[in-house]
Design an enzyme around this catalytic site. Structure first.
Site, PDB file in Angstrom:
ATOM      1  N   TYR A  49     -44.814  59.458  81.358  1.00 18.84           N
ATOM      2  CA  TYR A  49     -46.090  59.343  82.065  1.00 18.84           C
ATOM      3  C   TYR A  49     -46.334  60.562  82.951  1.00 18.84           C
ATOM      4  O   TYR A  49     -47.419  61.132  82.953  1.00 18.84           O
ATOM      5  CB  TYR A  49     -46.067  58.063  82.906  1.00 18.84           C
ATOM      6  N   GLU A  71     -54.376  50.483  89.253  1.00 25.31           N
ATOM      7  CA  GLU A  71     -53.931  50.792  90.608  1.00 25.31           C
ATOM      8  C   GLU A  71     -54.034  49.557  91.491  1.00 25.31           C
ATOM      9  O   GLU A  71     -53.181  49.303  92.341  1.00 25.31           O
ATOM     10  CB  GLU A  71     -54.752  51.941  91.208  1.00 25.31           C
ATOM     11  N   TRP A  79     -44.773  50.985  90.005  1.00 23.10           N
ATOM     12  CA  TRP A  79     -45.661  51.516  88.975  1.00 23.10           C
ATOM     13  C   TRP A  79     -45.074  51.360  87.585  1.00 23.10           C
ATOM     14  O   TRP A  79     -45.802  51.136  86.617  1.00 23.10           O
ATOM     15  CB  TRP A  79     -45.982  52.981  89.264  1.00 23.10           C
TER      16      TRP A  79
END
Length: 224
Positions: A49, A71, A79
């Site tokens: 990522y 988010e 995350w």
């Protein structure tokens, strides 16, 4: 960790939430000879990522809506948890089409709350639907991309260590207020700053990371 504006809820300070630790650390020299921040140096999914997506410019409506929703779902979580669930999120939320999500009703919310593959949080699910409708309303004023990118600052941070990576900015605070005024939800200044990092509005790659300046948004003079 319980509020959407927890510092640990940002991707920019993901070392706090991924188990990488040492938020004050600089980059890590990885086995491939490239330097990455601690949060992106260990987990293969986070590394991929970081290397290919995080910080690269996103301007299209669906792409921005997806990242805004994710988010919000990441608030209070790591995350990497969201990344692992992203394929399921995309399926559950109709490919993050604002038009499709804006049409979600009670049956869709019940379906999402029963879907074990995603984060089952009623407030966050409701916020995604609310935000889809707000995205559509923005089309008459230039669209979501124009609004978000209008808050690009004149300069970007130049962090050498994770401690120097900000978790919010005057621009993220102003954008958060603007989004809320336009009907968006789950868009506090820390969440919004994480979005700005993720889509290239600011460059918070550590200064000696191999990704520093890779977005093309910032000139060399502004990122070194």
């Amino acid at each position: 960790m319980q509020t959407q504006d927890s510092t640990a809820a940002t991707t920019g300070t993901a070392a706090v939430t991924t188990g990488a630790g040492t938020t004050g650390a600089g980059t890590v020299l990885c086995e491939d000879g490239l330097r990455r921040p601690p949060w992106a140096a260990r987990d293969p999914l986070l590394r991929e990522y970081y290397d290919t997506e995080w910080g690269m410019p996103v301007r299209d409506e669906a792409g921005l809506f997806e990242r805004l929703v994710l988010e919000g779902f990441q608030s209070g979580l790591s995350w990497v948890t969201i990344l692992r669930k992203r394929p399921a999120f995309r399926e559950a939320f109709a490919g993050f089409s604002p038009d499709a999500v804006a049409g979600f009703g009670d049956a869709d919310v019940a379906r999402l709350m029963a879907d074990e593959r995603i984060v089952r949080n009623r407030r966050k699910i409701d916020a995604a639907v609310t935000n889809a409708r707000a995205v559509i309303a923005l089309r008459t004023e230039g669209g979501l991309g124009e609004l978000i990118w209008s808050y690009r600052p004149e300069q970007t941070p130049q962090p050498r260590t994770m401690d120097e990576v900000p978790s919010r900015s005057p621009e993220s605070e102003a954008l958060a207020k603007d989004l809320k005024r336009r009907g968006f939800s789950f868009v506090g200044p820390v969440t919004v700053f994480a979005l700005m990092e993720a889509i290239g509005v600011v460059d918070t790659h550590l200064t000696d990371s191999h990704r520093r300046g890779s977005s093309g948004v910032w000139t060399r003079e502004t990122v070194t």
